[in-house]
Scaffold this active site. Structure first.
Site, PDB file in Angstrom:
ATOM      1  N   SER A 185     -22.340  -4.425  -2.768  1.00  0.00           N
ATOM      2  CA  SER A 185     -22.471  -4.893  -1.392  1.00  0.00           C
ATOM      3  C   SER A 185     -23.136  -6.256  -1.370  1.00  0.00           C
ATOM      4  O   SER A 185     -23.984  -6.567  -2.217  1.00  0.00           O
ATOM      5  CB  SER A 185     -23.333  -3.899  -0.610  1.00  0.00           C
ATOM      6  N   TYR A 188     -31.057   1.884   0.653  1.00  0.00           N
ATOM      7  CA  TYR A 188     -29.612   1.806   0.412  1.00  0.00           C
ATOM      8  C   TYR A 188     -29.281   0.555  -0.406  1.00  0.00           C
ATOM      9  O   TYR A 188     -28.571   0.603  -1.418  1.00  0.00           O
ATOM     10  CB  TYR A 188     -28.841   1.764   1.746  1.00  0.00           C
ATOM     11  N   LYS A 208     -27.799  -0.275  -4.510  1.00  0.00           N
ATOM     12  CA  LYS A 208     -26.723  -1.170  -4.966  1.00  0.00           C
ATOM     13  C   LYS A 208     -27.253  -2.108  -6.057  1.00  0.00           C
ATOM     14  O   LYS A 208     -26.598  -2.320  -7.084  1.00  0.00           O
ATOM     15  CB  LYS A 208     -26.146  -1.971  -3.791  1.00  0.00           C
TER      16      LYS A 208
HETATM   17  N1  UFG Z   1     -24.758  -5.560  15.780  1.00  0.00           N
HETATM   18  C1  UFG Z   1     -25.008  -5.543  17.143  1.00  0.00           C
HETATM   19  N2  UFG Z   1     -24.921  -4.363  17.796  1.00  0.00           N
HETATM   20  C2  UFG Z   1     -24.608  -3.191  17.183  1.00  0.00           C
HETATM   21  C3  UFG Z   1     -24.341  -3.223  15.782  1.00  0.00           C
HETATM   22  C4  UFG Z   1     -24.434  -4.432  15.122  1.00  0.00           C
HETATM   23  O1  UFG Z   1     -25.310  -6.574  17.746  1.00  0.00           O
HETATM   24  O2  UFG Z   1     -24.571  -2.140  17.835  1.00  0.00           O
HETATM   25  C5  UFG Z   1     -24.833  -6.835  15.071  1.00  0.00           C
HETATM   26  C6  UFG Z   1     -25.909  -6.853  14.008  1.00  0.00           C
HETATM   27  O3  UFG Z   1     -27.150  -7.214  14.564  1.00  0.00           O
HETATM   28  C7  UFG Z   1     -25.358  -7.881  13.027  1.00  0.00           C
HETATM   29  C8  UFG Z   1     -23.837  -7.748  13.170  1.00  0.00           C
HETATM   30  O4  UFG Z   1     -23.624  -7.061  14.391  1.00  0.00           O
HETATM   31  O5  UFG Z   1     -25.728  -9.141  13.443  1.00  0.00           O
HETATM   32  C9  UFG Z   1     -23.222  -6.951  12.063  1.00  0.00           C
HETATM   33  O6  UFG Z   1     -23.926  -5.735  11.933  1.00  0.00           O
HETATM   34  P1  UFG Z   1     -23.380  -4.543  11.040  1.00  0.00           P
HETATM   35  O7  UFG Z   1     -24.389  -3.436  11.141  1.00  0.00           O
HETATM   36  O8  UFG Z   1     -21.976  -4.240  11.386  1.00  0.00           O
HETATM   37  O9  UFG Z   1     -23.359  -5.167   9.589  1.00  0.00           O
HETATM   38  P2  UFG Z   1     -24.557  -5.714   8.713  1.00  0.00           P
HETATM   39  O10 UFG Z   1     -24.182  -7.106   8.350  1.00  0.00           O
HETATM   40  O11 UFG Z   1     -25.883  -5.488   9.283  1.00  0.00           O
HETATM   41  O12 UFG Z   1     -24.457  -4.668   7.526  1.00  0.00           O
HETATM   42  C10 UFG Z   1     -23.825  -4.977   6.384  1.00  0.00           C
HETATM   43  C11 UFG Z   1     -23.229  -3.731   5.740  1.00  0.00           C
HETATM   44  C12 UFG Z   1     -24.288  -2.859   5.149  1.00  0.00           C
HETATM   45  C13 UFG Z   1     -25.256  -3.671   4.344  1.00  0.00           C
HETATM   46  C14 UFG Z   1     -25.862  -4.723   5.192  1.00  0.00           C
HETATM   47  C15 UFG Z   1     -26.911  -5.510   4.470  1.00  0.00           C
HETATM   48  O13 UFG Z   1     -22.491  -2.995   6.680  1.00  0.00           O
HETATM   49  O14 UFG Z   1     -23.669  -1.929   4.302  1.00  0.00           O
HETATM   50  O15 UFG Z   1     -24.805  -5.584   5.597  1.00  0.00           O
HETATM   51  O16 UFG Z   1     -27.364  -6.580   5.199  1.00  0.00           O
HETATM   52  F1  UFG Z   1     -26.260  -2.943   3.825  1.00  0.00           F
END
Ligand code: UFG
Length: 340
Positions: free
Chosen positions: A124, A150, A154
């Protein structure tokens, strides 16, 4: 090749199974259905037009894993199995360390015992933590976790697999660092089916669009980005699946025993940009409100995907519009996800 797909009923595993079959590989799935449904395998059989051998057990069980390898000859393993919710990993760290490490130990021990020497591992972008310059490049030494326990699983898996690969003649390991997987198979029959309230942006958007949730909360609009919301490198799950095939096809040619590859587009999109793209691609409104920042979110993170292009001949082909349209085809046809 005969490929053992660990976690093959899950979101990314299932899409990869379709492409493996299409490319002419034999596939055996092992999955404990902890975070996936047997219906996914039934749908995969419809999509691929044939029976898919399935073993339903937890890979953390070394005896069952050994017995599987003793009963069948595999040419390669793609290891998708693992828990993946960052928030849950913070409240239940032991569950994550145990599951995500033990499954790798069982698999790698059995691979070594039976001379299986190709492994593609689901890593990841979280391994880059918050210290990597953007865009993220594979040379950056991942001594950080951007995603709680998590994320550490990784990082640790990468380290363990690198050490084992260096100590095991012939073993080749490709570490695939995913950015933000979204989308679904264009048929709309398989897709992402998170249990409970989705943690990730795209499933939340699509569940709001289909009426399962009232509105999306955008986690912060005061980041130092163009529109104030976080930017991520979204990648269509079909492109991601193709990245696994490319890794499998090039793994024998790797000159090092272990090699990491970013699987991303290289193009960041903001949260508001994603909402607008979804509305434009589907014509369905996505009500949202601006909420506070979520702990641990980076303002921007995206891939430098040039190594995967140079060494695997792989690049993304699908647009953000494709991601949204395909997510919607899946979600609107399966509002509650897979039936039990
Ligand atoms: N977001 C929102 N509202 C929500 C969900 C997400 O605004 O309800 C925003 C988050 O703040 C972020 C973006 O959408 O800015 C993406 O969020 P995600 O949760 O979809 O993805 P992330 O980039 O946070 O997560 C990813 C992977 C994980 C990993 C993580 C590490 O999905 O497996 O990056 O940073 F661990």
């Amino acid at each position: 090749m005969h490929v053992l797909v660990a976690g093959g009923a899950g979101y990314i595993g299932s899409h990869t199974v379709v492409q493996l079959k299409r490319a002419g590989h034999d596939v055996t799935i092992v999955d404990d259905f902890d975070n996936s449904k047997a219906t996914a395998v039934a749908r995969l059989e419809e999509l691929t037009g044939g029976h898919l051998p399935l073993h339903a057990f937890d890979l953390c069980d070394p005896d069952k894993t050994e017995a599987l390898f003793a009963s069948e000859r595999f040419d390669a393993v793609i290891h998708f199995a693992g828990h993946k919710a960052v928030g849950e990993s913070v409240s239940e760290p032991l569950k994550y360390y145990r599951n995500n490490l033990d499954s790798t130990f069982s698999l790698v021990r059995a691979m070594k015992a039976h001379g299986v020497h190709r492994l593609v591992f689901s890593s990841s972008a979280t391994v880059y933590g918050d210290a990597a310059p953007q865009p993220c490049q594979e040379e950056f030494t991942p001594l950080q976790s951007g995603g709680g326990p998590y994320g550490w699983t990784k990082v640790m898996n990468e380290q363990i697999l690198a050490d084992v690969a260096r100590a095991t003649p012939d073993l080749k390991v490709a570490l695939l660092r995913y950015f933000n997987p979204v989308g679904a198979h264009p048929s709309g029959t398989i897709g992402e089916d998170p249990q409970g309230i989705p943690n990730n942006l795209m499933p939340f958007i699509s569940q709001v669009a289909v009426g399962r949730r009232e509105k999306l909360t955008v986690f912060g609009d005061d980041y130092p980005t163009a529109d104030g919301t976080c930017e991520r490198d979204y990648i269509h799950v079909e492109d991601l699946a193709a990245g696994h095939l490319a890794a499998l096809e090039h793994i024998d040619a790797m000159t090092e025993p272990v090699r990491a590859f970013n699987l991303g587009s290289g193009v960041p999109t903001s949260v508001l940009g994603m909402i607008k793209a979804f509305e434009a691609a589907t014509g369905v409104p996505v009500p949202y409100e601006i909420g506070p920042r979520r702990d641990g979110d980076l303002p921007i993170t995206y891939a430098d995907p040039s190594r995967a292009l140079a060494e695997l001949g792989w690049r993304t082909t699908k647009s953000v519009e494709d991601m949204c349209a395909d997510t919607w085809r899946w979600q609107s046809a399966n509002p509650q996800g897979y039936p039990d």
